[in-house]
Every structure is written in structure tokens, then in C-alpha cells.
Design a protein around this motif. Structure first.
Motif, mmCIF file in Angstrom:
data_model
loop_
_atom_site.group_PDB
_atom_site.id
_atom_site.type_symbol
_atom_site.label_atom_id
_atom_site.label_comp_id
_atom_site.label_asym_id
_atom_site.label_seq_id
_atom_site.Cartn_x
_atom_site.Cartn_y
_atom_site.Cartn_z
ATOM 1 N N MET A 1 -60.060 61.479 -41.998
ATOM 2 C CA MET A 1 -61.452 61.147 -41.754
ATOM 3 C C MET A 1 -62.167 62.413 -41.286
ATOM 4 S SD MET A 1 -63.051 58.194 -39.228
ATOM 5 C CE MET A 1 -62.428 56.809 -40.140
ATOM 6 N N GLU A 2 -63.311 62.707 -41.903
ATOM 7 C CA GLU A 2 -64.088 63.877 -41.519
ATOM 8 C C GLU A 2 -64.781 63.652 -40.175
ATOM 9 O OE1 GLU A 2 -66.801 65.399 -44.455
ATOM 10 O OE2 GLU A 2 -65.493 64.720 -46.084
ATOM 11 N N LYS A 3 -65.184 64.782 -39.552
ATOM 12 C CA LYS A 3 -65.831 64.691 -38.237
ATOM 13 C C LYS A 3 -67.097 63.845 -38.285
ATOM 14 C CE LYS A 3 -63.891 68.927 -36.461
ATOM 15 N NZ LYS A 3 -64.118 70.256 -35.963
ATOM 16 N N LYS A 4 -67.904 63.999 -39.343
ATOM 17 C CA LYS A 4 -69.145 63.223 -39.414
ATOM 18 C C LYS A 4 -68.848 61.736 -39.547
ATOM 19 C CE LYS A 4 -70.158 63.453 -44.384
ATOM 20 N NZ LYS A 4 -71.127 63.853 -45.383
ATOM 21 N N GLU A 5 -67.727 61.383 -40.230
ATOM 22 C CA GLU A 5 -67.352 59.980 -40.350
ATOM 23 C C GLU A 5 -66.877 59.439 -39.004
ATOM 24 O OE1 GLU A 5 -64.484 60.038 -43.479
ATOM 25 O OE2 GLU A 5 -66.009 60.209 -45.036
ATOM 26 N N MET A 6 -66.122 60.255 -38.261
ATOM 27 C CA MET A 6 -65.641 59.817 -36.952
ATOM 28 C C MET A 6 -66.814 59.609 -36.006
ATOM 29 S SD MET A 6 -61.932 61.777 -36.561
ATOM 30 C CE MET A 6 -62.576 63.079 -35.622
ATOM 31 N N LEU A 7 -67.796 60.522 -36.010
ATOM 32 C CA LEU A 7 -68.963 60.374 -35.140
ATOM 33 C C LEU A 7 -69.758 59.132 -35.529
ATOM 34 C CD1 LEU A 7 -70.779 61.430 -32.881
ATOM 35 C CD2 LEU A 7 -71.995 62.775 -34.612
ATOM 36 N N GLY A 8 -69.982 58.947 -36.830
ATOM 37 C CA GLY A 8 -70.726 57.782 -37.300
ATOM 38 C C GLY A 8 -70.035 56.481 -36.948
ATOM 39 N N THR A 9 -68.721 56.452 -37.115
ATOM 40 C CA THR A 9 -67.934 55.263 -36.778
ATOM 41 C C THR A 9 -68.011 54.975 -35.287
ATOM 42 O OG1 THR A 9 -66.425 55.660 -38.624
ATOM 43 C CG2 THR A 9 -65.616 54.272 -36.842
ATOM 44 N N LEU A 10 -67.887 56.015 -34.485
ATOM 45 C CA LEU A 10 -67.928 55.869 -33.032
ATOM 46 C C LEU A 10 -69.277 55.311 -32.577
ATOM 47 C CD1 LEU A 10 -66.254 56.516 -30.443
ATOM 48 C CD2 LEU A 10 -67.425 58.704 -30.397
ATOM 49 N N ILE A 11 -70.359 55.890 -33.062
ATOM 50 C CA ILE A 11 -71.705 55.442 -32.670
ATOM 51 C C ILE A 11 -71.945 54.001 -33.122
ATOM 52 C CG2 ILE A 11 -74.175 55.790 -33.122
ATOM 53 C CD1 ILE A 11 -73.562 58.830 -32.981
ATOM 54 N N LYS A 12 -71.569 53.704 -34.351
ATOM 55 C CA LYS A 12 -71.762 52.342 -34.865
ATOM 56 C C LYS A 12 -70.961 51.329 -34.051
ATOM 57 C CE LYS A 12 -72.070 49.931 -39.247
ATOM 58 N NZ LYS A 12 -71.951 50.128 -40.695
ATOM 59 N N GLN A 13 -69.715 51.674 -33.717
ATOM 60 C CA GLN A 13 -68.859 50.776 -32.934
ATOM 61 C C GLN A 13 -69.489 50.492 -31.571
ATOM 62 O OE1 GLN A 13 -65.713 49.683 -34.075
ATOM 63 N NE2 GLN A 13 -65.467 48.395 -32.282
ATOM 64 N N TYR A 14 -69.948 51.530 -30.892
ATOM 65 C CA TYR A 14 -70.568 51.339 -29.577
ATOM 66 C C TYR A 14 -71.853 50.529 -29.695
ATOM 67 C CZ TYR A 14 -67.593 54.050 -26.478
ATOM 68 O OH TYR A 14 -66.552 54.467 -25.705
ATOM 69 N N ARG A 15 -72.671 50.828 -30.703
ATOM 70 C CA ARG A 15 -73.931 50.110 -30.869
ATOM 71 C C ARG A 15 -73.672 48.627 -31.116
ATOM 72 N NH1 ARG A 15 -77.007 48.449 -34.921
ATOM 73 N NH2 ARG A 15 -75.825 49.499 -36.555
ATOM 74 N N LYS A 16 -72.736 48.316 -31.987
ATOM 75 C CA LYS A 16 -72.423 46.920 -32.301
ATOM 76 C C LYS A 16 -71.805 46.215 -31.097
ATOM 77 C CE LYS A 16 -72.602 46.976 -37.131
ATOM 78 N NZ LYS A 16 -73.383 45.971 -37.742
ATOM 79 N N ASN A 17 -70.898 46.907 -30.382
ATOM 80 C CA ASN A 17 -70.282 46.301 -29.202
ATOM 81 C C ASN A 17 -71.310 45.983 -28.127
ATOM 82 O OD1 ASN A 17 -67.741 46.371 -30.327
ATOM 83 N ND2 ASN A 17 -67.049 48.145 -29.190
ATOM 84 N N MET A 18 -72.358 46.791 -28.047
ATOM 85 C CA MET A 18 -73.416 46.558 -27.069
ATOM 86 C C MET A 18 -74.437 45.534 -27.573
ATOM 87 S SD MET A 18 -74.091 50.466 -25.734
ATOM 88 C CE MET A 18 -75.570 50.034 -24.811
ATOM 89 N N GLY A 19 -74.343 45.179 -28.864
ATOM 90 C CA GLY A 19 -75.294 44.229 -29.436
ATOM 91 C C GLY A 19 -76.686 44.814 -29.588
ATOM 92 N N VAL A 20 -76.757 46.123 -29.843
ATOM 93 C CA VAL A 20 -78.034 46.832 -29.936
ATOM 94 C C VAL A 20 -78.412 47.014 -31.404
ATOM 95 C CG1 VAL A 20 -79.181 49.038 -29.447
ATOM 96 C CG2 VAL A 20 -77.625 48.044 -27.764
ATOM 97 N N SER A 21 -79.623 46.647 -31.739
ATOM 98 C CA SER A 21 -80.115 46.852 -33.100
ATOM 99 C C SER A 21 -80.512 48.311 -33.286
ATOM 100 C CB SER A 21 -81.335 45.963 -33.359
ATOM 101 O OG SER A 21 -82.429 46.401 -32.563
ATOM 102 N N LEU A 22 -80.665 48.711 -34.535
ATOM 103 C CA LEU A 22 -81.132 50.069 -34.807
ATOM 104 C C LEU A 22 -82.526 50.277 -34.213
ATOM 105 C CD1 LEU A 22 -79.908 50.518 -38.488
ATOM 106 C CD2 LEU A 22 -79.126 51.813 -36.497
ATOM 107 N N ALA A 23 -83.369 49.242 -34.289
ATOM 108 C CA ALA A 23 -84.726 49.351 -33.738
ATOM 109 C C ALA A 23 -84.685 49.574 -32.226
ATOM 110 C CB ALA A 23 -85.529 48.095 -34.075
ATOM 111 N N LYS A 24 -83.814 48.831 -31.530
ATOM 112 C CA LYS A 24 -83.693 48.984 -30.073
ATOM 113 C C LYS A 24 -83.135 50.365 -29.726
ATOM 114 C CE LYS A 24 -83.614 47.553 -25.774
ATOM 115 N NZ LYS A 24 -84.840 47.429 -25.005
ATOM 116 N N ALA A 25 -82.154 50.832 -30.484
ATOM 117 C CA ALA A 25 -81.591 52.166 -30.245
ATOM 118 C C ALA A 25 -82.664 53.234 -30.446
ATOM 119 C CB ALA A 25 -80.404 52.417 -31.162
#
Length: 145
Positions: A1-25
Motif C-alpha cells: 500500500m502506498e503512503k497516500k493510500e495509507m493516509l487516505g485509509t487512516l483519515i477515512k477510518q477515523y472520520r467514519k468511526n467518529m460519524g463525521v460527514s465530509l461536510a462537517k469535517a
């Protein structure tokens, strides 16, 4: 997995776990929802330090996770590391599977909730259900669901 994929996965995982929409973020960080979406879907190269800092701070992502993505290592063996650091930064097998970023995050979230569960005097059904829900997330990551 490339670094950009790891960062994207990490951010998405945290955002979803927090229940935050893209608009709220976007509202909370000042980073446009389209920019965050491109990071999460690996179509954004060279995320600026400023943007990464805002997202990391807002989502409460430990710096140790970013160190892992960037390939930084610590040679100081005399330091005692907290469990969060160990779960996110070390290479290990869990259930005979090499832990990737998603599995590490799921395991860390489960262990944190288990710690909360074990240290409170009176446990509610809601707290038990949260622990079971995190166990299901962990199981799904293990099984590749």
C-alpha cells in the motif's frame, strides 16, 4: 500500500468511526470536502503539511500513526511506549494475519474501549454493546468483510 493510500485509509477510518460527514469535517477543519474526499480515495498526491495537520488534529489521529506512514522509526529502546503507540506502530501478527492499518486501528479502538469497560465501576448495556460493536468491526477487518 502506498503512503497516500495509507493516509487516505487512516483519515477515512477515523472520520467514519467518529460519524463525521465530509461536510462537517470541512466545516471544522477548513479543508474542502472535495479535497478530503480525494485524499480518502487516493486521488490526491502530495497532501500539504498544513492540510494534513488540520485533519490529524481534528480527528485526533496519533502522531505515531503518521510516523508509521512516513516511515519514521525510533531507535530509543529505553522508552516505555503506550499501548496505542505499540498497536499502531509495530509490525505484528494478529490471529495469524499481518496487521495492516485498518486492522491496527480496529484493534486499537477495541482495546481502548475494553480498557474503559474494565476500569469503570458500573457497566451499562450501552457500554457493553459498544464493546461488542467494536469486536464486530475488528472481526470484519480480520475476515476481510
Amino acid at each position: 500500500m502506498e503512503k497516500k493510500e495509507m493516509l487516505g485509509t487512516l483519515i477515512k477510518q477515523y472520520r467514519k468511526n467518529m460519524g463525521v460527514s465530509l461536510a462537517k469535517a470541512e466545516e471544522e477543519t477548513g479543508v474542502s470536502r472535495s479535497y478530503i474526499n480525494r485524499i480518502e480515495n487516493f486521488s490526491r498526491d502530495n497532501v500539504t503539511f498544513e492540510v494534513a495537520s488540520r485533519l490529524i488534529k481534528y480527528f485526533g489521529i496519533p502522531f505515531s500513526a503518521i510516523e508509521e506512514i512516513c516511515g519514521f522509526t525510533s531507535n530509543d529502546e529505553d522508552n516505555i511506549q503506550n499501548l496505542d503507540y505499540l498497536l499502531l506502530n509495530q509490525k505484528y501478527l494478529f490471529a495469524n494475519i499481518i496487521a495492516d492499518v485498518n486492522l491496527k486501528i480496529s484493534l486499537r479502538d477495541f482495546v481502548k474501549e475494553l480498557e474503559n469497560y474494565c476500569t469503570i465501576e458500573s457497566v451499562t448495556r450501552q457500554q457493553e454493546n459498544k464493546l461488542l460493536d467494536l469486536a464486530d468491526v475488528l472481526r470484519n477487518n480480520l475476515l476481510g468483510m
